[in-house]
Design an enzyme around this catalytic site. Sequence first.
Site, PDB file in Angstrom:
ATOM      1  N   LYS A   1       8.069  -3.043   3.652  1.00 50.81           N
ATOM      2  CA  LYS A   1       8.120  -2.817   2.019  1.00 50.81           C
ATOM      3  C   LYS A   1       9.140  -1.696   1.965  1.00 50.81           C
ATOM      4  O   LYS A   1       9.162  -1.233   0.646  1.00 50.81           O
ATOM      5  CB  LYS A   1       6.802  -1.988   1.833  1.00 50.81           C
ATOM      6  CG  LYS A   1       5.542  -2.949   2.197  1.00 50.81           C
ATOM      7  CD  LYS A   1       4.242  -2.196   1.873  1.00 50.81           C
ATOM      8  CE  LYS A   1       3.144  -3.047   2.547  1.00 50.81           C
ATOM      9  NZ  LYS A   1       2.039  -1.969   2.793  1.00 50.81           N
TER      10      LYS A   1
ATOM     11  N   SER B   1      -2.046   3.204  -2.472  1.00 56.44           N
ATOM     12  CA  SER B   1      -3.358   3.554  -2.029  1.00 56.44           C
ATOM     13  C   SER B   1      -3.490   4.734  -1.312  1.00 56.44           C
ATOM     14  O   SER B   1      -4.423   5.575  -1.285  1.00 56.44           O
ATOM     15  CB  SER B   1      -4.339   2.484  -1.775  1.00 56.44           C
ATOM     16  OG  SER B   1      -3.540   1.883  -0.591  1.00 56.44           O
TER      17      SER B   1
ATOM     18  N   GLY C   1      11.272   1.513  -1.816  1.00 58.72           N
ATOM     19  CA  GLY C   1       9.929   1.097  -1.319  1.00 58.72           C
ATOM     20  C   GLY C   1       9.057   0.718  -2.397  1.00 58.72           C
ATOM     21  O   GLY C   1       9.047   1.322  -3.331  1.00 58.72           O
TER      22      GLY C   1
ATOM     23  N   THR D   1       0.795  -1.140  -0.148  1.00 57.63           N
ATOM     24  CA  THR D   1       0.064  -0.129   0.017  1.00 57.63           C
ATOM     25  C   THR D   1       0.804   1.393   0.019  1.00 57.63           C
ATOM     26  O   THR D   1       1.273   1.703  -1.021  1.00 57.63           O
ATOM     27  CB  THR D   1      -1.041   0.208   1.164  1.00 57.63           C
ATOM     28  OG1 THR D   1      -0.530  -0.288   2.504  1.00 57.63           O
ATOM     29  CG2 THR D   1      -1.960  -0.975   0.809  1.00 57.63           C
TER      30      THR D   1
END
Length: 185
Positions: free
Chosen positions: A39, A130, A51, A6
């Site tokens: 991440k 997101s 990332g 995300t």
Amino acid sequence: MELKGTTILAVRDAGGVAMAGDGQVTMGQSVVMKHTARKVRRLYRDRVLAGFAGATADAFTLFERFEAKLEEFGGNLTRAAVELAKDWRKDKYLRRLEAMLLVADAETILILTGTGDVIEPDDGIAAIGSGGPYALSAARALSRHTALDAEAVVREAMGIAGELCVFTNGHLTVETLRRDADAPA
């Protein structure tokens, strides 16, 4: 269904750069599969941060390719990013990858996409995923209106993004690089 990563945020200030990623991995639109994914990673002798947002397996493929480009070009972030973007755009297999990378060294932040984009933000702040728009907005406001350093800005902005975006959680991985020593903080 694919597992998705995300929100990733990077902020550069006079002292260097900080990058944060949340830990949530979501399957589809409704199932959280993991809360503590990592991440954000250090690459090339701990002098580059990277990332990802998007499909996890795709992101790991891109990490490997990007790290190979960094080795090939002696740690030159911009050159490695441009060469990866070229390959990503041209290669039939790589074009299918559904992920984005946010990469940085102590001087530069870049966003890499599968359409061949290598984007350097004007203000030293970039976000993907997101929750990226929420994190980006919060980081810009904090950078403009507070005296917080880059690490504090990414922590606070990611916290705000986590409050707004259901695909972003508060379990953060934060990495920093100092501009002066080109060494990990």
